[in-house]
Write a protein that holds these residues in place. Structure first.
Motif, PDB file in Angstrom:
ATOM      1  N   THR A 154      49.599  46.272  27.966  1.00 49.99           N
ATOM      2  CA  THR A 154      50.015  44.990  27.414  1.00 49.99           C
ATOM      3  C   THR A 154      50.967  45.215  26.238  1.00 49.99           C
ATOM      4  OG1 THR A 154      47.747  44.350  27.913  1.00 49.99           O
ATOM      5  CG2 THR A 154      49.094  42.727  26.834  1.00 49.99           C
ATOM      6  N   PHE A 155      50.737  46.281  25.500  1.00 49.98           N
ATOM      7  CA  PHE A 155      51.567  46.613  24.332  1.00 49.98           C
ATOM      8  C   PHE A 155      51.705  45.394  23.423  1.00 49.98           C
ATOM      9  CE2 PHE A 155      53.133  49.496  27.757  1.00 49.98           C
ATOM     10  CZ  PHE A 155      52.666  50.676  27.212  1.00 49.98           C
ATOM     11  N   ARG A 192      45.870  43.289  15.708  1.00 53.90           N
ATOM     12  CA  ARG A 192      46.004  41.823  15.668  1.00 53.90           C
ATOM     13  C   ARG A 192      44.997  41.216  14.687  1.00 53.90           C
ATOM     14  NH1 ARG A 192      46.195  42.672  21.323  1.00 53.90           N
ATOM     15  NH2 ARG A 192      44.088  41.813  21.545  1.00 53.90           N
ATOM     16  N   LYS A 199      43.683  39.973  31.417  1.00 56.12           N
ATOM     17  CA  LYS A 199      43.762  39.373  30.084  1.00 56.12           C
ATOM     18  C   LYS A 199      44.086  37.882  30.147  1.00 56.12           C
ATOM     19  CE  LYS A 199      44.253  43.452  27.406  1.00 56.12           C
ATOM     20  NZ  LYS A 199      44.918  44.206  26.387  1.00 56.12           N
ATOM     21  N   PHE A 245      53.818  54.351  32.107  1.00 50.70           N
ATOM     22  CA  PHE A 245      52.846  53.912  31.111  1.00 50.70           C
ATOM     23  C   PHE A 245      52.811  52.389  31.099  1.00 50.70           C
ATOM     24  CE2 PHE A 245      51.482  54.683  26.407  1.00 50.70           C
ATOM     25  CZ  PHE A 245      50.187  54.325  26.745  1.00 50.70           C
ATOM     26  N   HIS A 247      49.632  54.613  21.530  1.00 49.42           N
ATOM     27  CA  HIS A 247      50.459  54.638  22.745  1.00 49.42           C
ATOM     28  C   HIS A 247      51.479  55.777  22.677  1.00 49.42           C
ATOM     29  CE1 HIS A 247      49.618  50.068  22.747  1.00 49.42           C
ATOM     30  NE2 HIS A 247      48.892  50.587  23.721  1.00 49.42           N
ATOM     31  N   ASP A 262      39.410  54.704  27.957  1.00 48.69           N
ATOM     32  CA  ASP A 262      38.742  53.417  28.175  1.00 48.69           C
ATOM     33  C   ASP A 262      39.205  52.793  29.493  1.00 48.69           C
ATOM     34  OD1 ASP A 262      41.301  53.182  26.842  1.00 48.69           O
ATOM     35  OD2 ASP A 262      40.909  51.040  26.622  1.00 48.69           O
ATOM     36  N   LEU A 284      47.056  56.793  31.184  1.00 56.78           N
ATOM     37  CA  LEU A 284      46.088  55.811  30.716  1.00 56.78           C
ATOM     38  C   LEU A 284      45.096  56.425  29.738  1.00 56.78           C
ATOM     39  CD1 LEU A 284      43.802  54.696  33.727  1.00 56.78           C
ATOM     40  CD2 LEU A 284      45.019  56.820  33.605  1.00 56.78           C
ATOM     41  N   GLY A 285      44.530  55.566  28.911  1.00 59.07           N
ATOM     42  CA  GLY A 285      43.530  56.002  27.944  1.00 59.07           C
ATOM     43  C   GLY A 285      42.160  56.084  28.605  1.00 59.07           C
ATOM     44  N   ARG A 321      39.757  58.504  24.405  1.00 62.20           N
ATOM     45  CA  ARG A 321      39.825  57.468  23.384  1.00 62.20           C
ATOM     46  C   ARG A 321      38.456  57.353  22.757  1.00 62.20           C
ATOM     47  NH1 ARG A 321      42.637  51.570  24.333  1.00 62.20           N
ATOM     48  NH2 ARG A 321      42.903  51.122  22.130  1.00 62.20           N
ATOM     49  N   ILE A 352      43.049  53.730  17.044  1.00 65.39           N
ATOM     50  CA  ILE A 352      43.915  52.559  16.826  1.00 65.39           C
ATOM     51  C   ILE A 352      43.936  51.759  18.115  1.00 65.39           C
ATOM     52  CG2 ILE A 352      46.289  51.781  16.395  1.00 65.39           C
ATOM     53  CD1 ILE A 352      46.786  54.300  14.795  1.00 65.39           C
ATOM     54  N   SER A 353      43.790  50.434  18.013  1.00 68.17           N
ATOM     55  CA  SER A 353      43.936  49.594  19.203  1.00 68.17           C
ATOM     56  C   SER A 353      44.747  48.365  18.822  1.00 68.17           C
ATOM     57  CB  SER A 353      42.578  49.171  19.757  1.00 68.17           C
ATOM     58  OG  SER A 353      42.005  48.189  18.922  1.00 68.17           O
ATOM     59  N   ALA A 354      45.389  47.773  19.820  1.00 66.91           N
ATOM     60  CA  ALA A 354      46.163  46.557  19.570  1.00 66.91           C
ATOM     61  C   ALA A 354      45.244  45.440  19.074  1.00 66.91           C
ATOM     62  CB  ALA A 354      46.890  46.146  20.848  1.00 66.91           C
ATOM     63  N   THR A 355      44.010  45.428  19.584  1.00 67.03           N
ATOM     64  CA  THR A 355      43.062  44.388  19.150  1.00 67.03           C
ATOM     65  C   THR A 355      42.814  44.477  17.647  1.00 67.03           C
ATOM     66  OG1 THR A 355      41.983  44.482  21.298  1.00 67.03           O
ATOM     67  CG2 THR A 355      40.738  43.448  19.522  1.00 67.03           C
ATOM     68  N   HIS A 359      51.606  50.624  19.578  1.00 68.15           N
ATOM     69  CA  HIS A 359      51.131  51.276  18.339  1.00 68.15           C
ATOM     70  C   HIS A 359      51.177  52.794  18.495  1.00 68.15           C
ATOM     71  CE1 HIS A 359      47.330  51.921  20.441  1.00 68.15           C
ATOM     72  NE2 HIS A 359      47.230  50.618  20.678  1.00 68.15           N
ATOM     73  N   ILE A 372      42.625  58.942  18.685  1.00 69.41           N
ATOM     74  CA  ILE A 372      43.182  57.980  17.739  1.00 69.41           C
ATOM     75  C   ILE A 372      42.441  56.653  17.884  1.00 69.41           C
ATOM     76  CG2 ILE A 372      45.259  56.666  17.139  1.00 69.41           C
ATOM     77  CD1 ILE A 372      45.586  59.538  16.464  1.00 69.41           C
TER      78      ILE A 372
HETATM   79  P1  ATP Z   1      43.985  45.978  23.392  1.00 68.53           P
HETATM   80  O1  ATP Z   1      43.242  46.380  22.135  1.00 68.53           O
HETATM   81  O2  ATP Z   1      44.733  44.664  23.276  1.00 68.53           O
HETATM   82  O3  ATP Z   1      43.150  46.080  24.644  1.00 68.53           O
HETATM   83  P2  ATP Z   1      45.254  48.603  23.607  1.00 68.53           P
HETATM   84  O4  ATP Z   1      45.412  49.112  22.221  1.00 68.53           O
HETATM   85  O5  ATP Z   1      44.138  49.165  24.443  1.00 68.53           O
HETATM   86  O6  ATP Z   1      45.196  47.014  23.573  1.00 68.53           O
HETATM   87  P3  ATP Z   1      47.036  48.442  25.881  1.00 68.53           P
HETATM   88  O7  ATP Z   1      48.446  48.005  25.856  1.00 68.53           O
HETATM   89  O8  ATP Z   1      46.042  47.577  26.512  1.00 68.53           O
HETATM   90  O9  ATP Z   1      46.637  48.764  24.341  1.00 68.53           O
HETATM   91  O10 ATP Z   1      46.915  49.934  26.429  1.00 68.53           O
HETATM   92  C1  ATP Z   1      47.790  50.515  27.351  1.00 68.53           C
HETATM   93  C2  ATP Z   1      47.222  51.880  27.684  1.00 68.53           C
HETATM   94  O11 ATP Z   1      47.196  52.707  26.510  1.00 68.53           O
HETATM   95  C3  ATP Z   1      45.789  51.866  28.215  1.00 68.53           C
HETATM   96  O12 ATP Z   1      45.693  52.817  29.250  1.00 68.53           O
HETATM   97  C4  ATP Z   1      44.968  52.293  27.020  1.00 68.53           C
HETATM   98  O13 ATP Z   1      43.785  52.935  27.427  1.00 68.53           O
HETATM   99  C5  ATP Z   1      45.916  53.270  26.340  1.00 68.53           C
HETATM  100  N1  ATP Z   1      45.657  53.384  24.902  1.00 68.53           N
HETATM  101  C6  ATP Z   1      45.907  52.447  23.961  1.00 68.53           C
HETATM  102  N2  ATP Z   1      45.537  52.869  22.743  1.00 68.53           N
HETATM  103  C7  ATP Z   1      45.039  54.126  22.904  1.00 68.53           C
HETATM  104  C8  ATP Z   1      44.468  55.082  22.010  1.00 68.53           C
HETATM  105  N3  ATP Z   1      44.327  54.843  20.705  1.00 68.53           N
HETATM  106  N4  ATP Z   1      44.052  56.258  22.547  1.00 68.53           N
HETATM  107  C9  ATP Z   1      44.175  56.491  23.887  1.00 68.53           C
HETATM  108  N5  ATP Z   1      44.697  55.620  24.768  1.00 68.53           N
HETATM  109  C10 ATP Z   1      45.115  54.452  24.299  1.00 68.53           C
END
Ligand code: ATP
Length: 201
Positions: free
Chosen positions: A12-13, A172, A47, A9, A20, A110, A107-108, A135, A166-169, A17, A164
């Motif tokens: 960037t983590f 932040r 990035k 896996f 992940h 996206d 991977l997600g 996603r 939820i995203s790291a963006t 969250h 879910i």
């Molecule tokens: P950012 O918002 O900074 O782009 P992110 O939340 O997508 O970050 P990453 O660390 O870029 O997190 O993601 C690592 C992997 O986890 C990627 O393959 C991404 O698609 C997947 N992923 C992250 N969040 C989810 C989610 N909510 N559902 C499904 N896959 C996810």
């Protein structure tokens, strides 16, 4: 020697969250993985230019996030190797390290959508199967991607899991605006972020 099924896996983590963790756990469960290696990216090519927390902070947060799950492990494979840090060479390196094992790259949706634009995606699918979690907002047309990358469909498995949003963006952004991130990240990660004042600027 019996072979293992290993999830990889990468990400960037920034920060790790619950999206992940849910992806990794559902992949491990459905694909009978022995272990999922969380491999934070050192200097992700896509990035560059954006501000990201240091690799050491991200490694520490991932370690905390996965600490209570015996099937999860932290991998420094990406941070400890010289750049450039493309996924294809990380996967090729792991395939050399684990020649007898079956690798699954998590991977997600996206990330899968852009997958054919990555550097050498053919090397990735030659060395690992893809385990993909949907996603929200990421529509995938696998058959048109197959035309660009023959063999993709045969190497891709979809993981069932709740979507879910939820995203790291967004995490932040919420921190910058002093909004709560409780229940979006593990409590220990939230504490780590708050104590160090990460993502405020
Ligand atoms: P950012 O918002 O900074 O782009 P992110 O939340 O997508 O970050 P990453 O660390 O870029 O997190 O993601 C690592 C992997 O986890 C990627 O393959 C991404 O698609 C997947 N992923 C992250 N969040 C989810 C989610 N909510 N559902 C499904 N896959 C996810």
């Amino acid at each position: 020697m019996t072979s293992s099924r290993i999830g990889i896996f990468g990400g960037t983590f920034d920060p790790p969250h619950l999206g992940h963790l849910l992806l990794a756990e559902n992949a491990a469960d459905q694909l009978n993985l022995n272990v999922v290696l969380f491999a934070p990216a050192a200097d992700p090519p896509h990035k560059q230019g954006e501000r990201i927390a240091s690799a050491e902070h991200r490694l520490a947060m991932v370690e905390m996030a996965i600490a209570d799950n015996p099937r999860f492990a932290l991998s420094r494979v990406d941070v400890d190797r010289p750049g450039p840090h493309y996924t294809f060479d990380m996967i090729a390196l792991l395939a050399q390290q684990y020649p007898a094992d079956e690798l699954y790259f998590l991977l997600g949706g996206d990330a899968l959508r852009d997958f054919t634009q990555w550097n050498n995606p053919d090397v990735i699918i030659a060395n690992a199967r893809l385990a993909v979690m949907q996603r929200p907002g990421a529509q995938i047309d696998l058959s048109s991607m197959e035309a660009e990358l023959p063999g993709l469909i045969a190497r891709t498995t979809f993981v069932n899991a709740p979507e879910i949003g939820i995203s790291a963006t967004t995490i932040r952004e919420r921190l910058r605006r002093s909004h709560s991130i409780r229940y979006q990240v593990p409590a220990a990660v939230e504490r780590y972020i708050t104590e160090r004042g990460l993502y405020l600027g």
